[in-house]
Design a protein around this motif. Structure first.
Motif, PDB file in Angstrom:
ATOM      1  N   LYS A 293       0.871  -1.335   0.318  1.00 33.08           N
ATOM      2  CA  LYS A 293      -0.187  -0.355  -0.175  1.00 33.08           C
ATOM      3  C   LYS A 293       0.760   1.375  -0.246  1.00 33.08           C
ATOM      4  O   LYS A 293       0.360   1.986  -0.138  1.00 33.08           O
ATOM      5  N   GLY A 294       2.122   0.742   0.377  1.00 33.43           N
ATOM      6  CA  GLY A 294       2.963   2.168  -0.091  1.00 33.43           C
ATOM      7  C   GLY A 294       4.068   1.752   1.025  1.00 33.43           C
ATOM      8  O   GLY A 294       5.044   1.135   0.750  1.00 33.43           O
ATOM      9  N   MET A 295       4.679   3.305   0.821  1.00 38.57           N
ATOM     10  CA  MET A 295       6.498   3.247   0.878  1.00 38.57           C
ATOM     11  C   MET A 295       7.153   4.281   1.109  1.00 38.57           C
ATOM     12  O   MET A 295       6.311   5.077   1.098  1.00 38.57           O
ATOM     13  N   CYS A 296       8.467   3.829   1.606  1.00 42.66           N
ATOM     14  CA  CYS A 296       9.600   5.414   1.541  1.00 42.66           C
ATOM     15  C   CYS A 296      10.801   5.223   1.004  1.00 42.66           C
ATOM     16  O   CYS A 296      11.589   3.974   1.387  1.00 42.66           O
ATOM     17  N   THR A 297      11.472   6.847   0.620  1.00 40.86           N
ATOM     18  CA  THR A 297      12.461   6.509   0.855  1.00 40.86           C
ATOM     19  C   THR A 297      13.999   7.404   0.498  1.00 40.86           C
ATOM     20  O   THR A 297      12.884   8.329   0.471  1.00 40.86           O
ATOM     21  N   ASP A 299      16.499   8.320  -0.715  1.00 42.97           N
ATOM     22  CA  ASP A 299      17.046   8.947  -1.355  1.00 42.97           C
ATOM     23  C   ASP A 299      16.827   9.754  -1.821  1.00 42.97           C
ATOM     24  O   ASP A 299      17.231  10.908  -2.354  1.00 42.97           O
ATOM     25  N   THR A 300      15.426  10.334  -1.925  1.00 41.04           N
ATOM     26  CA  THR A 300      14.725  11.026  -2.197  1.00 41.04           C
ATOM     27  C   THR A 300      13.423  11.972  -1.808  1.00 41.04           C
ATOM     28  O   THR A 300      12.941  13.117  -2.081  1.00 41.04           O
ATOM     29  N   ARG A 301      13.590  11.264  -0.552  1.00 40.73           N
ATOM     30  CA  ARG A 301      13.546  12.090   0.787  1.00 40.73           C
ATOM     31  C   ARG A 301      11.618  12.038   0.010  1.00 40.73           C
ATOM     32  O   ARG A 301      10.862  12.541   0.896  1.00 40.73           O
ATOM     33  N   THR A 302      11.615  10.871  -0.077  1.00 44.24           N
ATOM     34  CA  THR A 302       9.436  10.661  -0.311  1.00 44.24           C
ATOM     35  C   THR A 302       8.452   9.425   0.234  1.00 44.24           C
ATOM     36  O   THR A 302       9.364   7.973   0.564  1.00 44.24           O
ATOM     37  N   VAL A 303       7.486   9.677   0.310  1.00 45.51           N
ATOM     38  CA  VAL A 303       6.821   9.012   0.864  1.00 45.51           C
ATOM     39  C   VAL A 303       5.689   8.250   0.343  1.00 45.51           C
ATOM     40  O   VAL A 303       4.919   9.977  -0.083  1.00 45.51           O
ATOM     41  N   PHE A 304       4.949   7.916  -0.054  1.00 44.43           N
ATOM     42  CA  PHE A 304       4.693   7.494  -1.199  1.00 44.43           C
ATOM     43  C   PHE A 304       3.053   6.548  -1.413  1.00 44.43           C
ATOM     44  O   PHE A 304       3.634   4.689  -0.295  1.00 44.43           O
ATOM     45  N   LEU A 305       2.213   6.761  -0.988  1.00 42.95           N
ATOM     46  CA  LEU A 305       0.726   5.495  -0.710  1.00 42.95           C
ATOM     47  C   LEU A 305      -0.186   5.646  -2.060  1.00 42.95           C
ATOM     48  O   LEU A 305      -0.166   6.536  -2.370  1.00 42.95           O
ATOM     49  N   ASP A 306      -0.752   4.734  -1.831  1.00 41.72           N
ATOM     50  CA  ASP A 306      -1.234   3.941  -3.125  1.00 41.72           C
ATOM     51  C   ASP A 306      -2.731   5.109  -3.166  1.00 41.72           C
ATOM     52  O   ASP A 306      -2.904   5.446  -1.982  1.00 41.72           O
ATOM     53  N   GLY A 307      -2.121   5.521  -4.648  1.00 46.08           N
ATOM     54  CA  GLY A 307      -3.248   6.320  -4.536  1.00 46.08           C
ATOM     55  C   GLY A 307      -3.151   7.730  -4.509  1.00 46.08           C
ATOM     56  O   GLY A 307      -3.851   9.523  -5.441  1.00 46.08           O
TER      57      GLY A 307
END
Lengths: 427, 427
Positions: A293-297, A299-307
């Motif tokens: 349903k989501g991720m964080c990473t 290197d790009t300082r990004t959190v991403f949730l589906d949708g």
């Protein structure tokens, strides 16, 4: 619960001095009774740090067994090099004293089993001071995983990605840059790289991932495969040195990029990278958690949730607002203390709290040993062309049913609202 | 040199129509004589595209061997699915016609050798239309490597990292989003994922890296190891479907994250990732080149040369100013044509130019086949728990001394200032 603890402190080089100065000397509930080092000069620096902080001058010794036989001492910190840290740690447990060790890998697997045996025979806690487990990003991810926001976690990435040429070869550092190591002084990482081809620094990356994946508590590592690129980065830096350099003619065996893949009992994969000898634009631990349903990473300082709409933006700060771990919320309310953005402080407090309460440590002996084992396991795999090697189950099957070892606010297995003693209450 | 060429065109689905419309129909030196598909409706769409572009209506057939026996036809494009593309390509070479195939992997290694045999027995060129080799970023990196700006290259990364859930399962696409595939229409990637656990799409990532590392021309792949996470992303998307969905109850075998490590004869390592079924914030091929003096990396859009100040900035545009590949400089001077930022146009022109000049193609039969082989090799390795598998040397030792196959401006083995025919001259 003890109101304060008394410790022995072994290893007063650069890192040892820094942890004393930034953390332990400032903790009023920690009494540093004895410092130990082979160098009188380094010990004196440690003593000066304590006295400058208004603390009593410590006893100084070159023989760490003096610490082990001192009944006043509750716990020992090992900030010395790798070459006999495991042996000293085992003796510390047999002496009945809590043991904290700096990050690093073990020399071999036998050493890991020695530590497990010492722990199981004594029941005395052993903790690696893996500060990155207390990183703000890593702790937010842990919380988001525990709250189900990433769905089912299927893969993680981590790395120690930091151009350390100037650290390993201090005589190549640009003028004016403060040195972490004096030229010619033994440097454990450099000595390892000269003789060995392996992931020599696996715990900054793997520690926080192990906690996300519940390794040793419901999950375990099954296999590990490692791969080394050719070794050219250090050679390029050493090539120009004349005979006056302590590094003249040194031949480095360790590859520039070491990729490691770990497979886990619950089906997850983990990708680790050691990347310390080539130019790169910034330090990163490449911390990445991938779920359904989501991720964080990192290197790009990004959190991403589906949708969410696709984004390359460094949107992490918005998520810190919402999902900061309670420990970092509390930390942010006080003045910043300790090195590395607070993580040195927090990991030391986690250990000190456990000693005061007589409880197990949030990074326990099984965690410590299984993380350290990645070093020699990676060497074996690389030597066999990347063949997968079995990761020993140091819990001997108990990972199936092991519970979180501590329920306090420093717990890395659950998100605990029980905040115990405030982080800075003793000061 | 021929002034124009006549082609047969097999496969008029979504991708086939797009390449016709955006590229071939606009090239006045390309005459599409015959189109072939099993669907009359799709063929009619292809014919309509050509007629709308002012080109003659093509002959239509469901039997591709009609194309092979037509003496007018110089070259055949295969934009159809994977299941019999290799067999058709081999027959095309035996018929003496240049052969272009869309990207993808081979089904097995035998198929790869069949193609090599056909190429070696006929001497007729075979080219995979790996458009990403002509990407602006990839071509700049190639130039910077050839000019020595990154020093000695020791490692590369690549990936196909693109959340394709809505492509694979078009009935889950948000309303209003244009579909790449109609629900229920056979989808070769989806069919593969259902039955096989492997890196099913390895050439977008590996093609440009192979050119940087001079694979098949002074270097070769030695071993390949692949690892699959558990498969949960598609299951999560399929779970809610009722019996009216063509995907109801489908069980996907392919892992969500497939990591592959390739070791090369010259000591480099390559890390590839397939990542198509989990939420992620943006499309990336993760293209990264690491050398002793510098690097570039796609995810953060960063180029870094030793001695620069640390930076997390997306500084790539400054480097495009200075180090753009000559082909992209020329491309930028004309109006943008073709899909995917010009790369479809450029790869088609590379093939068309080779046919017109009667020369070998810049992505040749050995490149094509060795890149396609990554698919089945990854399957074997995953099935053996990540054991390294030998990568066949399709050149049978000739990689040691093979020269660049073409010296024109589309060459991917050298940076050629010989610009030949202008990119848009024929139009």
């Amino acid at each position: 619960m003890k109101q304060s603890i008394t410790i022995g402190y072994v290893g007063t080089g650069a890192r040892g001095q820094s942890i004393l100065q930034e953390c332990l000397a400032k903790m009023r509930d920690v009494n540093v009774k004895t410092v130990c080092d082979l160098s009188e000069e380094r010990m004196q620096k440690a003593a000066d740090i304590l006295v400058s902080a208004g603390r009593p001058a410590p006893h100084m010794t070159t023989d760490y067994t003096e610490i082990l036989s001192d009944p006043d001492i509750d716990a020992v910190f090992y900030m010395n090099g790798w070459e006999n840290r495991a042996e000293m740690a085992a003796k510390t447990l047999y002496a009945g004293k809590y043991c904290a060790i700096e990050v690093g890998c073990s020399y071999d697997i036998a050493e890991c089993w020695d530590l497990i045996r010492a722990y199981e025979e004594t029941g005395v806690p052993l903790m690696m001071l893996e500060n990155c487990c207390y990183g703000r990003r890593e702790m937010m991810a842990l919380r988001m995983v525990k709250e189900g926001l990433f769905g089912e976690v299927v893969h993680c990435d981590g790395g120690y990605m930091h151009n350390c040429r100037h650290v390993f070869l201090p005589d190549t550092a640009p003028e004016g840059k403060p040195l972490e190591v004096e030229p010619g002084v033994p440097n454990f990482r450099l000595e390892s790289m000269e003789k060995r081809n392996f992931h020599f620094y696996p715990t900054h990356d793997f520690g926080p991932i192990a906690k996300v994946l519940t390794i040793n508590r419901g999950n375990r590592m099954l296999t590990l495969s490692s791969f080394a690129s050719k070794s050219r980065g250090m050679a390029a830096a050493i090539a120009g040195k004349d005979t006056s350099s302590p590094y003249h003619g040194m031949d480095i065996k360790c590859g520039d990029i070491i990729d490691t893949i770990i497979t886990c009992a619950n089906g997850e994969t983990v990708h680790l990278r050691l990347d310390t000898t080539l130019p790169r634009p910034f330090y990163s631990r490449g911390f990445t958690v991938r779920g359904t349903k989501g991720m964080c990473t990192e290197d790009t300082r990004t959190v991403f949730l589906d949708g969410m709409a696709e984004t390359m933006s460094a949107n992490e700060p918005e998520f810190f607002e919402k999902y900061d771990h309670p420990l970092h919320r509390e930390y942010a309310q006080s003045e910043s203390r300790g090195g590395h953005g607070g993580i040195d402080w927090l990991v030391c407090r986690a250990f000190v709290e456990a000693v005061k309460r007589g409880e197990n440590t949030p990074i326990d002996a099984y965690d410590t040993v299984s993380w350290m084992a990645i070093g020699p396991l990676s060497e074996t795999s690389i030597a066999h062309g990347g063949a997968p090697v079995d990761v020993p189950d140091f819990t001997r099957g108990r990972w199936l049913h092991r519970e979180p070892v501590t329920r306090g606010k420093y717990c890395l297995d659950e998100i605990c609202d029980d905040l115990l003693t405030p982080i800075f209450a003793d000061l």
